[in-house]
Structures are given as C-alpha cells and as structure tokens.
Design a protein around this motif. Structure first.
Motif, PDB file in Angstrom:
ATOM      1  N   PRO A  52     -12.941 -32.920   9.688  1.00 31.22           N
ATOM      2  CA  PRO A  52     -12.047 -33.800  10.469  1.00 31.22           C
ATOM      3  C   PRO A  52     -11.094 -33.363  11.437  1.00 31.22           C
ATOM      4  N   LEU A  53     -10.775 -34.176  12.375  1.00 35.59           N
ATOM      5  CA  LEU A  53      -9.858 -33.744  13.495  1.00 35.59           C
ATOM      6  C   LEU A  53      -8.591 -33.424  12.932  1.00 35.59           C
ATOM      7  N   PRO A  54      -7.843 -32.615  13.708  1.00 37.29           N
ATOM      8  CA  PRO A  54      -6.516 -32.499  13.017  1.00 37.29           C
ATOM      9  C   PRO A  54      -5.428 -33.719  13.554  1.00 37.29           C
ATOM     10  N   ALA A  94     -14.935 -46.604  10.800  1.00 42.18           N
ATOM     11  CA  ALA A  94     -13.621 -47.390  11.048  1.00 42.18           C
ATOM     12  C   ALA A  94     -12.639 -46.930   9.582  1.00 42.18           C
ATOM     13  N   MET A  95     -13.349 -46.917   8.557  1.00 48.48           N
ATOM     14  CA  MET A  95     -12.679 -46.830   7.307  1.00 48.48           C
ATOM     15  C   MET A  95     -12.620 -45.180   7.000  1.00 48.48           C
ATOM     16  N   SER A  96     -13.153 -44.565   7.716  1.00 45.11           N
ATOM     17  CA  SER A  96     -13.349 -42.886   7.386  1.00 45.11           C
ATOM     18  C   SER A  96     -13.867 -42.568   6.260  1.00 45.11           C
ATOM     19  N   ASP A  97     -14.822 -43.457   5.920  1.00 40.70           N
ATOM     20  CA  ASP A  97     -15.988 -43.356   4.857  1.00 40.70           C
ATOM     21  C   ASP A  97     -17.079 -42.491   5.309  1.00 40.70           C
ATOM     22  N   MET A 156     -20.772 -34.448  13.193  1.00 37.45           N
ATOM     23  CA  MET A 156     -19.430 -33.578  13.262  1.00 37.45           C
ATOM     24  C   MET A 156     -18.727 -33.437  12.067  1.00 37.45           C
ATOM     25  N   GLU A 157     -18.514 -34.878  11.503  1.00 34.94           N
ATOM     26  CA  GLU A 157     -17.657 -34.828  10.214  1.00 34.94           C
ATOM     27  C   GLU A 157     -18.390 -34.311   9.126  1.00 34.94           C
TER      28      GLU A 157
END
Length: 391
Positions: free
Chosen positions: A2-4, A298-301, A335-336
């Motif tokens: 994840p991005l900082p 969008a829900m970071s799933d 990437m994630e």
C-alpha cells in the motif's frame, strides 16, 4: 504494497531521488547537508527548510516547486490545454442567447446530429484532442438550431453534445467545466422530453460529485424510468445501479454494494449481451464485472480485486476507454499485490492503448507512486512513466 499515508515534502524528495536512481548516500554527497538529516526529512521526522529544499532541487536538477507540492497532471502544456478548453467554455455560455447572428451558414440538422454521435464515438476511442477541437463549432450550430428550428431530435443532439463537453472536460481535469456542461445537458434533455437522457445526466452528476447527494441523484434517475421496459431503459437503469454500487463502495457499505451489483446483473441478463449502442454506456455483463473490480478497489479489498482482475477477459468490441480503465485498475491491484513488473507492464499497455486518458486517470498516478516507493532505485521505464504523468 500500500501507498504511504504521508504526502509531505520529504516523501516527494524520496520519490524524486529514487526516480533519479540515487541512494540516500549519493544524494547526501551532492548537498551541503548530512545523510542523517536527509533520512529524517524523507521520513517526515524533520521539516524540510527552504534552504534544504533548494539544495536538493539543485542536486536533482529540477524546480523546487516539484518537491514542495504535487505537480499538476496535464496531457499538454497549460497554454495548449487552455486553447482546447476555452472555446468549449464559450460555446457552453451561448446556451440561452437565442439565434446566433454571426453564423452565416448552418449545416442541416441530420448532419449535426450525426456529428454529435461521431464525437461521442471519438471520446470513447480516447481521441480527446480531435473531439475537443470539433466540439465548439458543433455546439454553436446546434444551439442556433434549437432556437430557430427546434425539434426533439435537435434537443437530443444538443444534449449529446453537452455530454461530450462534460466527458472531455472531466478527462482533461476541468471538473468545474464538466459541471457546467452537465447543467446544460439537463437543460437540453428536459426540452427533449427524453427520460433516458435525463437519467443519464443524473448518473453523470452523481459520479462527478461523489458526495452525500450522489445516491439521491441516482434515485431520481430511477424514478424517471419507473415502469419503462425498453432495452434502452433497462440498460440505463442497470447503469444507475452500478453508479449506486460505486457510491456505496466509497461509503464502505459492502451490503449496499452487493445489493446494487446484484440488481445490475439482473438488468444485464434482461438486456442480453452488451448494450454498447445505448447512450455509450456499454452496459452489460462485462461492464458489471468491471464495476465489481472497481468497487473492490474503492473499498481497498485488494485480494478480492486481484482475483476479479485476473479473471476478466475483455471482448474485442470493448471500447478503448473501458479497456484503458481496466488496464490501469489491473496495474494498481498488481502493484498492491507486490508484483511491480507485472504492474508496470499493464500500465505501459494502458499508455499504449489510450495515452490521453491513461495520463489523467487517478489510478495511474497512484500506481506509479506505489511502484516508486517499492523500488530502491526506479528502473528507467518507471522513471519515464513518472515523468510522463508529471510526478
């Protein structure tokens, strides 16, 4: 990865250092400050003083503003971009001025309506500059015609032209102009007495605002189509459900997301196949799957998003704009998942497919930033991509 969460001068110094393929030691050797201080600034433990920023900017051979604030993401130099957008703004401003006395010739209505459709097609093919150059003259002629020889078809054509203005403005990062275009679209759609066009306008407004009023806006679109059973109405209704799923995902309401995705699937089954001809919404089973991917992001799933992204197979008929969006989403989830090479490959493919659109998609910049943070020294291909978006 994840991005900082941080987005400060130190983090931007770190990004630019990595893009320059320098270690902290190598950069510290080029500035009159210690390695320890550089490390603390990059981590956010110490503020970056103006002198420190100036020294780093000089060492990296860039303007210091690139380190102190996010760079604007534009597909063209500012003056050339303004030259594209200004005539569209002027054409939108003429909507209520009546017949245009400066027009010496006006093309036949059938030609104007055909061009409005052609410009929609150009935008979907991501030929934004060509569409932006042709649109102002079309809007001026259509506006003149609705005042001199109004008809339902002309009002529909003008509403379509305003929608194209919205799409171009949004893709070129002019959200204020996009809102104006949607206001004009509502004005024209109401006079066309076409509930499907009005509902599409509500959908566009809702996805542009992305706030608490988005769901009520889409609900009014559903109300406009209550009882309608045509293929056109079913496709628009299904797209409205996809819009509500997107809004629910941003509100982290997983239950509502599933409710509206399920409703959209049912509408896609009733429509049968891909309804690409219906207001350029491309509603159908593939579009529903793409929204399943988008809502998971969008829900970071990202586990669910990765699984969905890797099973999607886009048909050859998929619009270029849809294909580019999928490729950027795929790059982001790869990437994630910690697959930088795969991520960069999909990002490069998106750039090849639709360079103008890809440069402006938020996911492009987010992915590049993530890849930079994953790399001790950014490879040349990543550095080139970062420069391309203005990072």
């Amino acid at each position: 990865m994840p991005l900082p969460d941080d987005d400060h001068t130190g983090s931007r110094i770190r990004e630019q250092r990595r893009l320059a393929r320098l270690t902290q030691r190598e950069l510290a050797d080029r500035i009159p400050y210690s390695l320890s201080l550089l490390n603390q600034v990059e981590c956010g433990a110490r503020p970056a003083t103006p002198g420190f920023v100036a020294a780093v900017a000089h060492a990296l051979r860039m303007d210091s503003s690139k380190l102190t604030g996010p760079a604007a993401v534009t597909a063209l130099p500012a003056d050339r971009l303004l030259a594209l957008v200004a005539p569209i703004r002027e054409a939108l401003d003429r909507f209520d001025l009546g017949p245009n006395p400066d027009l010496t010739t006006v093309r036949p209505t059938s030609v104007l309506i055909a061009e409005a459709e052609a410009l929609c097609r150009q935008v979907r093919a991501t030929h934004l500059r060509a569409a932006a150059k042709a649109l102002p003259a079309l809007l001026v002629e259509l506006t003149h015609t609705v005042w001199t020889a109004p008809s339902t078809d002309v009002w529909r054509g003008l509403a379509s032209g305003y929608r194209t203005a919205h799409d171009i403005a949004l893709k070129l990062d002019y959200p204020d102009l996009a809102r104006i275009a949607l206001d004009r679209m509502e004005w024209a759609a109401g006079r066309a007495s076409d509930p499907c066009i009005e509902a599409v306008q509500r959908y566009k407004r809702a996805t542009l605002w992305r706030c608490a009023t988005s769901a009520p806006l889409i609900a009014t679109g559903h109300a406009l189509l209550a009882g309608e059973t045509s293929r056109e109405a079913l496709a628009v209704t299904g797209q409205l459900h996809l819009g509500l799923a997107t809004v629910a995902a941003k509100n982290e309401d997983a239950g509502a997301v599933q409710t509206h995705l399920t409703a959209a699937r049912e509408m896609a089954d009733r429509v049968g196949g891909e309804a690409g001809e219906v207001h350029w919404l491309s509603f159908g089973r593939v579009n529903v799957r793409l929204h399943e991917l988008g809502t998971a992001i969008a829900m970071s799933d990202f586990d669910a998003a990765l699984g969905r992204a890797r099973t999607i197979r886009l048909p050859d008929s998929t619009l270029t704009s849809r294909r580019a969006r999928y490729l950027v989403d795929r790059a982001l989830v790869e990437m994630e998942a910690g697959s930088p090479r795969t991520s960069l490959r999909f990002l490069a493919e998106a750039r090849k497919v639709a360079p103008e659109q890809t440069r402006h998609l938020p996911g492009t910049r987010a992915t590049i930033r993530g890849l930079v943070h994953m790399s001790r020294r950014a490879p040349d291909s990543l550095g080139g991509m970062a420069r391309w978006v203005g990072l």
